[in-house]
Scaffold this motif. Structure first.
Motif, mmCIF file in Angstrom:
data_model
loop_
_atom_site.group_PDB
_atom_site.id
_atom_site.type_symbol
_atom_site.label_atom_id
_atom_site.label_comp_id
_atom_site.label_asym_id
_atom_site.label_seq_id
_atom_site.Cartn_x
_atom_site.Cartn_y
_atom_site.Cartn_z
ATOM 1 N N PHE A 113 25.983 30.500 35.398
ATOM 2 C CA PHE A 113 25.344 31.585 34.650
ATOM 3 C C PHE A 113 24.667 30.988 33.438
ATOM 4 O O PHE A 113 25.292 30.243 32.691
ATOM 5 N N SER A 114 23.438 31.348 33.235
ATOM 6 C CA SER A 114 22.786 30.874 32.023
ATOM 7 C C SER A 114 23.298 31.686 30.837
ATOM 8 O O SER A 114 23.843 32.790 31.006
ATOM 9 N N GLN B 217 21.880 35.110 30.924
ATOM 10 C CA GLN B 217 22.548 36.099 31.778
ATOM 11 C C GLN B 217 23.806 36.647 31.117
ATOM 12 O O GLN B 217 24.106 37.838 31.221
ATOM 13 N N LEU B 218 24.542 35.762 30.462
ATOM 14 C CA LEU B 218 25.765 36.222 29.795
ATOM 15 C C LEU B 218 25.449 37.211 28.673
ATOM 16 O O LEU B 218 26.090 38.253 28.556
ATOM 17 N N LEU C 191 24.475 40.498 30.093
ATOM 18 C CA LEU C 191 25.649 41.241 30.547
ATOM 19 C C LEU C 191 26.351 41.905 29.365
ATOM 20 O O LEU C 191 26.683 43.093 29.410
#
Lengths: 179, 279
Positions: free
Chosen positions: B10-11, B14-15, B18
């Motif tokens: 996960f880049s 992306q975190l 989220l």
């Protein structure tokens, strides 16, 4: 005899075979082989062709569950398996975030095969390190209308719930098309 | 439940996306080249620390040029265990800095850390829900949308961009209510140009050509817009819908399954539901 098909897909070792086995009335017909790739040696055997389960509804109707092989080199089988499916289920191992990107790729590929309804089953929710379904929804970039369901593939009731939710989605799609 | 994994999968983008969308509260710890911690409250970034020191207010103000070396040394020798909040009050009262200086400096310190994390490609991470910084720390709420956009601008990883956006022949459309999100985002001129072309009839390649952007440039911009939740892909379907009312009168499909008609009646679905309920 009318045969209806659902496809169970997802990354390698996500729990597809267990999912089908939980509800199939026959022993799941699966072609399993010992794993040779070091990178994929999480379990001793894996499905290299497909899983095949059956639920008989009546003398004139049967539901078949097809599980796709999880390894990338068998991608060519996905489109064949998806032909004529009523819907599909994407199984995700909620405890293995390193497989989520692959799950997204599989999901997007199946979406291009057919515009059938689908649900995402967040498997292994009984594990303490499982990602929550709501977090999976975001990380997989799923729209609000897509169901992300908690699942334990070893638990028959849990698997039944996933299948039922997919069928409800099929009915909802039919309602939309009737309008 | 846990939220942990590795940046290989996960880049940072992306975190953060989220955490932003799920409006999470807690602290994200990353074991990268240095240990890093980011804290969030209801989806907003509020605090960041990197390494094992120099995240205290005195160092932050020194790095921002608000204190000189001598002032830093005096503070370090006299302040002792004074908390950041107490020190901030003292410095304002003493006329060394203003409240605005402190807010700007802490904010920039947090942003510098988080932008650094965008370049990390490896490292275990863990999100501990509801764990927040010590109460004596100064926290500044920062909207993650702009952080994600800026972080994406700085993202130089061509390979990752290519992996995330392998196909430029797809169209884009705005997500629901992008206007509310757009208000909080600072877009560059190039990004605005791309936004102005977002339309289900234009694929990404066409938008790039219209704006004289290279594949890398358009990927970087579109990736940022996607991660900020402003746009989404318009997926092309290769086959007709399988469940179609127009085929509902077709005869039952014979076996084998591979040759069955995709047509399924509503009554069939109801029978399947009843059967599965009774398994």
């Amino acid at each position: 005899m009318q045969a209806v098909k659902m496809v169970v897909t997802g990354p390698f070792s996500a729990g597809k075979t267990q999912f089908i086995s939980a509800v199939s009335e026959i022993d799941v017909v699966s072609t399993e082989r010992r794993i040779s790739s070091a990178a994929e040696q999480i379990k001793e055997t894996t499905t290299v062709a497909m899983d095949f389960g059956r639920i008989t509804v009546g003398p004139d109707l049967v539901l078949y569950l097809f599980g796709t092989p999880g390894q990338r080199r068998f991608d060519f089988m996905w489109e064949i398996l998806s032909e004529g499916m009523l819907g599909f289920i994407v199984i995700v191992d909620s405890t293995r975030p390193e497989t989520f990107r692959e799950a997204k790729r599989i999901l997007e590929t199946f979406e291009t095969y057919a515009s059938t309804p689908f649900v995402v089953a967040a498997n292994k929710q009984d594990h303490s390190d499982a990602w929550e379904p709501d977090d999976l929804r975001i990380i997989l970039s799923l729209q609000n209308g897509v169901k992300v369901l908690p699942c334990v593939a070893l638990d028959k009731e849990s698997v039944k719930n996933v299948l039922l939710e997919l069928l409800y989605s099929v009915l909802e799609r039919m309602d939309e098309e009737d309008r | 439940m846990a939220l942990k994994g590795n940046l290989r999968d996960f880049s940072t983008t992306q975190l953060l996306n989220l955490i932003n969308l799920a409006r999470k509260t807690g602290t994200l710890s990353i074991d990268g080249p240095q240990p890093a911690q980011l804290s969030f409250r209801e989806g907003k970034l509020i605090y960041a620390s990197l390494g094992n020191g120099q995240n205290d207010l005195a160092h932050v103000l020194f790095e921002a040029g608000k204190l000189n070396t001598k002032q830093l040394q005096i503070i370090q020798s006299r302040a002792g265990r004074t908390s950041d909040k107490q020190l901030g009050h003292l410095l304002i009262q003493a006329g060394y800095v203003t409240q605005s200086d402190i807010i700007q400096s802490v904010r920039q310190h947090v942003l510098d850390i988080v932008y650094k994390l965008f370049t990390w490609a490896d490292g275990h991470f863990r999100f501990d829900a509801n764990r927040l910084p010590e109460p004596d720390r100064i926290t500044i709420p920062i909207d993650l949308e702009s952080v994600i956009m800026e972080g994406s601008r700085r993202l130089k990883e061509w390979e990752r961009l290519q992996h995330e956006l392998p196909n430029l022949d797809v169209a884009l459309r705005f997500t629901e209510r992008p206007d509310a999100r757009l208000r909080n985002i600072n877009l560059t001129v190039e990004e605005w140009r791309v936004v102005s072309f977002v339309n289900p009839r234009n694929n990404i390649s066409q938008i790039a050509r219209a704006n004289n952007l290279s594949d890398f440039q358009i990927r970087r911009i579109v990736y940022g817009l996607l991660q900020a939740g402003l746009v989404e892909f318009v997926r092309q379907q290769r086959t007709a819908p399988v469940v179609s009312k127009t085929n509902s009168t077709a005869p039952p499909a014979p076996e084998p399954v591979e040759q069955q008609s995709p047509s399924v009646k509503r009554s069939v679905v109801h029978r399947l539901i009843e059967r599965i309920r009774n398994l």
